[in-house]
Scaffold this motif. Structure first.
Motif, mmCIF file in Angstrom:
data_model
loop_
_atom_site.group_PDB
_atom_site.id
_atom_site.type_symbol
_atom_site.label_atom_id
_atom_site.label_comp_id
_atom_site.label_asym_id
_atom_site.label_seq_id
_atom_site.Cartn_x
_atom_site.Cartn_y
_atom_site.Cartn_z
ATOM 1 N N VAL A 47 -5.718 36.731 49.697
ATOM 2 C CA VAL A 47 -6.245 36.210 48.433
ATOM 3 C C VAL A 47 -6.422 37.355 47.453
ATOM 4 O O VAL A 47 -6.989 38.396 47.804
ATOM 5 C CB VAL A 47 -7.608 35.511 48.655
ATOM 6 N N ILE A 48 -5.921 37.151 46.254
ATOM 7 C CA ILE A 48 -6.205 38.084 45.165
ATOM 8 C C ILE A 48 -7.286 37.447 44.308
ATOM 9 O O ILE A 48 -7.109 36.333 43.780
ATOM 10 C CB ILE A 48 -4.954 38.379 44.316
ATOM 11 N N LEU A 49 -8.417 38.133 44.209
ATOM 12 C CA LEU A 49 -9.500 37.680 43.329
ATOM 13 C C LEU A 49 -9.220 38.226 41.938
ATOM 14 O O LEU A 49 -8.800 39.378 41.785
ATOM 15 C CB LEU A 49 -10.848 38.202 43.834
ATOM 16 N N LYS A 50 -9.436 37.388 40.942
ATOM 17 C CA LYS A 50 -9.200 37.819 39.571
ATOM 18 C C LYS A 50 -10.329 37.324 38.680
ATOM 19 O O LYS A 50 -11.122 36.467 39.097
ATOM 20 C CB LYS A 50 -7.842 37.329 39.080
ATOM 21 N N ASP A 92 -4.347 45.872 34.396
ATOM 22 C CA ASP A 92 -4.000 44.996 33.277
ATOM 23 C C ASP A 92 -3.727 43.554 33.694
ATOM 24 O O ASP A 92 -3.414 42.720 32.856
ATOM 25 C CB ASP A 92 -2.815 45.562 32.488
ATOM 26 N N LYS A 93 -3.859 43.231 34.958
ATOM 27 C CA LYS A 93 -3.632 41.865 35.434
ATOM 28 C C LYS A 93 -4.938 41.127 35.680
ATOM 29 O O LYS A 93 -4.921 40.017 36.172
ATOM 30 C CB LYS A 93 -2.809 41.890 36.710
ATOM 31 N N THR A 94 -6.059 41.722 35.397
ATOM 32 C CA THR A 94 -7.407 41.192 35.649
ATOM 33 C C THR A 94 -7.657 40.906 37.130
ATOM 34 O O THR A 94 -8.493 40.076 37.471
ATOM 35 C CB THR A 94 -7.748 39.940 34.798
ATOM 36 N N VAL A 123 -16.985 32.940 37.810
ATOM 37 C CA VAL A 123 -16.900 34.342 37.399
ATOM 38 C C VAL A 123 -15.636 34.969 37.988
ATOM 39 O O VAL A 123 -14.996 35.799 37.354
ATOM 40 C CB VAL A 123 -18.165 35.119 37.834
ATOM 41 N N LEU A 124 -15.296 34.545 39.212
ATOM 42 C CA LEU A 124 -14.041 34.968 39.825
ATOM 43 C C LEU A 124 -13.160 33.756 40.076
ATOM 44 O O LEU A 124 -13.660 32.665 40.390
ATOM 45 C CB LEU A 124 -14.292 35.673 41.167
ATOM 46 N N ASP A 125 -11.885 33.950 39.944
ATOM 47 C CA ASP A 125 -10.877 32.958 40.287
ATOM 48 C C ASP A 125 -9.996 33.602 41.356
ATOM 49 O O ASP A 125 -10.226 34.754 41.731
ATOM 50 C CB ASP A 125 -10.071 32.572 39.043
ATOM 51 N N TYR A 126 -8.981 32.902 41.824
ATOM 52 C CA TYR A 126 -8.186 33.469 42.915
ATOM 53 C C TYR A 126 -6.775 32.923 42.932
ATOM 54 O O TYR A 126 -6.474 31.887 42.349
ATOM 55 C CB TYR A 126 -8.846 33.202 44.267
ATOM 56 N N GLU A 127 -5.912 33.675 43.619
ATOM 57 C CA GLU A 127 -4.556 33.250 43.966
ATOM 58 C C GLU A 127 -4.443 33.399 45.484
ATOM 59 O O GLU A 127 -4.882 34.411 46.037
ATOM 60 C CB GLU A 127 -3.509 34.122 43.277
ATOM 61 N N ILE A 128 -3.855 32.398 46.143
ATOM 62 C CA ILE A 128 -3.752 32.387 47.608
ATOM 63 C C ILE A 128 -2.291 32.561 48.032
ATOM 64 O O ILE A 128 -1.398 31.932 47.462
ATOM 65 C CB ILE A 128 -4.276 31.058 48.195
#
Length: 152
Positions: A47-50, A92-94, A123-128
């Motif tokens: 998971v990338i947290l953004k 730069d990708k947050t 506050v955080l979103d994610y990509e799985i």
């Protein structure tokens, strides 16, 4: 007769080459306990947290959310569900951080993510992503506490 000798020689070479691929350090009980396949690997969820859509200006509230975020990380790690977590440097990708969950599917990871106050608040979103890595990855956690001088 030459063909038989050649065939025997070829079989010997093939068997010798195959034998060289066997790991003499292999520990079946350990591999089985970690869920390893024949290559010592297994599926995880990466998971990338953004940065999420929610902006919170109240510093005390934001501090409380991130304290809950860290507590949740520790809880999931102690339960064996989270094997890697950490922040990223400014980019730069947050992108803000990563999780590697010790589960096989995104469906199993989503409730773990929603248990995080920073994700639940937006506050955080994610990509799985599905990821295939060393089944020994969770083993590093038992050493983590031994090298962590300051608890967070």
């Amino acid at each position: 007769m030459k063909k038989v000798l050649l065939l025997l020689l070829l079989c010997g070479v093939v068997l010798a080459a195959k034998a060289q691929n066997i790991n003499s350090s292999y520990n079946k009980a350990l591999a089985d306990s970690l869920g390893a396949d024949e290559y010592g690997m297994k599926p995880y969820i990466f998971v990338i947290l953004k940065t999420g859509p929610t902006k919170i200006e109240d510093k005390a509230k934001l501090d409380s959310i991130f304290r809950g975020h860290l507590n949740n990380i520790n809880r999931l790690a102690n339960n064996g569900q989270l094997v890697v977590a950490g922040p990223m440097k400014k980019n730069d990708k947050t992108y803000r951080g990563i999780f590697i969950f010790n589960v096989k599917t995104p469906e199993e990871a989503k409730p773990l993510l929603s248990s995080d106050p920073a994700v639940a608040s937006g506050v955080l979103d994610y990509e799985i992503f599905q990821w295939y890595g060393s089944a020994a990855l969770p083993m590093y956690l038992k050493y983590s506490d031994k090298i962590e001088k300051t608890k967070h």
